[in-house]
Scaffold this motif. Structure first.
Motif, PDB file in Angstrom:
ATOM      1  N   CYS A  72     -13.423   2.729  17.614  1.00  0.00           N
ATOM      2  CA  CYS A  72     -12.418   3.465  18.373  1.00  0.00           C
ATOM      3  C   CYS A  72     -11.141   3.579  17.551  1.00  0.00           C
ATOM      4  O   CYS A  72     -10.631   2.576  17.027  1.00  0.00           O
ATOM      5  N   TYR A  73     -10.624   4.783  17.410  1.00  0.00           N
ATOM      6  CA  TYR A  73      -9.426   5.013  16.608  1.00  0.00           C
ATOM      7  C   TYR A  73      -8.194   4.381  17.254  1.00  0.00           C
ATOM      8  O   TYR A  73      -7.231   4.041  16.572  1.00  0.00           O
ATOM      9  N   LYS A  74      -8.261   4.187  18.583  1.00  0.00           N
ATOM     10  CA  LYS A  74      -7.106   3.664  19.307  1.00  0.00           C
ATOM     11  C   LYS A  74      -7.044   2.138  19.241  1.00  0.00           C
ATOM     12  O   LYS A  74      -6.014   1.562  18.876  1.00  0.00           O
ATOM     13  N   CYS A  75      -8.158   1.477  19.578  1.00  0.00           N
ATOM     14  CA  CYS A  75      -8.153   0.016  19.620  1.00  0.00           C
ATOM     15  C   CYS A  75      -8.846  -0.620  18.427  1.00  0.00           C
ATOM     16  O   CYS A  75      -8.851  -1.844  18.288  1.00  0.00           O
ATOM     17  N   GLY A  81     -21.952   2.591  23.755  1.00  0.00           N
ATOM     18  CA  GLY A  81     -22.201   3.577  24.806  1.00  0.00           C
ATOM     19  C   GLY A  81     -21.471   4.879  24.545  1.00  0.00           C
ATOM     20  O   GLY A  81     -21.393   5.362  23.411  1.00  0.00           O
ATOM     21  N   ARG A  82     -20.908   5.425  25.594  1.00  0.00           N
ATOM     22  CA  ARG A  82     -20.277   6.741  25.509  1.00  0.00           C
ATOM     23  C   ARG A  82     -19.013   6.691  24.651  1.00  0.00           C
ATOM     24  O   ARG A  82     -18.306   5.699  24.611  1.00  0.00           O
ATOM     25  N   HIS A  92     -12.926   5.458  22.668  1.00  0.00           N
ATOM     26  CA  HIS A  92     -13.438   5.120  23.982  1.00  0.00           C
ATOM     27  C   HIS A  92     -12.948   6.198  24.938  1.00  0.00           C
ATOM     28  O   HIS A  92     -11.762   6.598  24.858  1.00  0.00           O
ATOM     29  N   PRO A  93     -13.782   6.686  25.852  1.00  0.00           N
ATOM     30  CA  PRO A  93     -13.321   7.756  26.746  1.00  0.00           C
ATOM     31  C   PRO A  93     -12.060   7.396  27.512  1.00  0.00           C
ATOM     32  O   PRO A  93     -11.188   8.242  27.726  1.00  0.00           O
ATOM     33  N   ARG A 102      -0.153   9.148  30.133  1.00  0.00           N
ATOM     34  CA  ARG A 102      -1.321   8.266  30.030  1.00  0.00           C
ATOM     35  C   ARG A 102      -2.534   8.771  30.801  1.00  0.00           C
ATOM     36  O   ARG A 102      -3.446   8.011  31.096  1.00  0.00           O
ATOM     37  N   LYS A 103      -2.571  10.044  31.088  1.00  0.00           N
ATOM     38  CA  LYS A 103      -3.734  10.613  31.769  1.00  0.00           C
ATOM     39  C   LYS A 103      -4.901  10.692  30.798  1.00  0.00           C
ATOM     40  O   LYS A 103      -4.743  11.050  29.631  1.00  0.00           O
ATOM     41  N   VAL A 104      -6.121  10.330  31.276  1.00  0.00           N
ATOM     42  CA  VAL A 104      -7.318  10.398  30.442  1.00  0.00           C
ATOM     43  C   VAL A 104      -7.649  11.863  30.174  1.00  0.00           C
ATOM     44  O   VAL A 104      -7.671  12.689  31.086  1.00  0.00           O
TER      45      VAL A 104
END
Length: 247
Positions: A72-75, A81-82, A92-93, A102-104
């Motif tokens: 994951c580029y963020k964490c 999985g997805r 991660h989605p 902070r909306k997905v």
């Protein structure tokens, strides 16, 4: 010169096929069956237009081959999985979010600005230009005029209130006017030729009227009087020599 074959000598094209082809009899024997093979090119099935869900679904498939578990580029943690792919990175989605609210952003689209990711609403609030008239953010079609930005429906003729869009307009006392209303309200005719003085034309004011610079002439000798001493008789300009004549 080439020799012309005799009419009595049959040419090769006039001979029957069984005389020309030695295998004719064998191929067309009564106990033989013939099979015709033809090639048929089947048209390619058109690929259905992909919608956003199908693209996202394709992006969520795990990478093939060993040693290619995505991070994951963020964490910076392994994704099980997805996952989503955006801007050349895996996410991660639930961690692919707008940097402001902070909306997905797993659906609905997003904007990237200076390395930051925004949902459409936050992007418009932060980066969309403001209308010079109503001061609200412009999220659709933008009108550029007078070194400012406008909603198309806000940049209108001050007389008829019709949006000017890409048509010519004129300014009068700080307000825009379409060409038709400007000529109707502020158009000036030349006293000499009785034609309209267009924008950009050279003109002068004299005797209480407007004149094209080439139309301000002596009423008798037609000498141009621009910048010269002139006299008036019955609202007509006259040069010095004819002002005191008996003509």
């Amino acid at each position: 010169a080439p020799r012309t074959p005799s009419a009595t000598t049959p040419g090769p094209t006039s001979r029957p096929p069984w005389a020309v082809d030695p295998s004719f009899a064998e191929r067309y024997a009564p106990d033989k069956t013939s099979t015709v093979v033809s090639k048929h090119s089947q048209p390619a099935t058109p690929t259905p237009m992909q919608n956003r869900s199908s693209i996202v679904q394709a992006a969520q498939q795990a990478p093939e081959g060993p040693g290619r578990t995505p991070l994951c580029y963020k964490c910076n943690k392994v994704i099980r999985g997805r996952y989503l792919v955006a801007l050349g990175h895996y996410y991660h989605p639930e961690e692919f979010t707008c940097c402001q609210c902070r909306k997905v952003l797993d659906e609905g689209g997003f904007f990237e600005e200076k390395g930051s990711i925004f949902c459409p609403k936050c992007y418009d609030t932060r980066y969309a230009p403001s209308c010079a008239k109503c001061k609200k953010k412009i999220t659709g079609e933008v009108m550029h005029a007078l070194k400012m930005t406008w909603h198309v429906q806000c940049f209108t003729c001050n007389a008829c209130k019709t949006p000017i869009r890409n048509r010519a307009f004129y300014m009068e006392e700080g307000q825009p006017y379409c060409e038709r209303d400007y000529e109707k309200m502020f158009g000036t005719k030349c006293r000499g030729c009785d034609f309209k003085i267009d924008a950009g034309d050279r003109f002068l004011e004299a005797l209480g009227f407007s004149w094209h610079d080439t139309c301000f002439v002596c009423a008798i000798c037609q000498t141009n009087l621009e910048g010269k001493t002139f006299y008036s008789k019955k609202d007509k300009p006259l040069c010095k020599s004819h002002a005191f004549s008996h003509v």
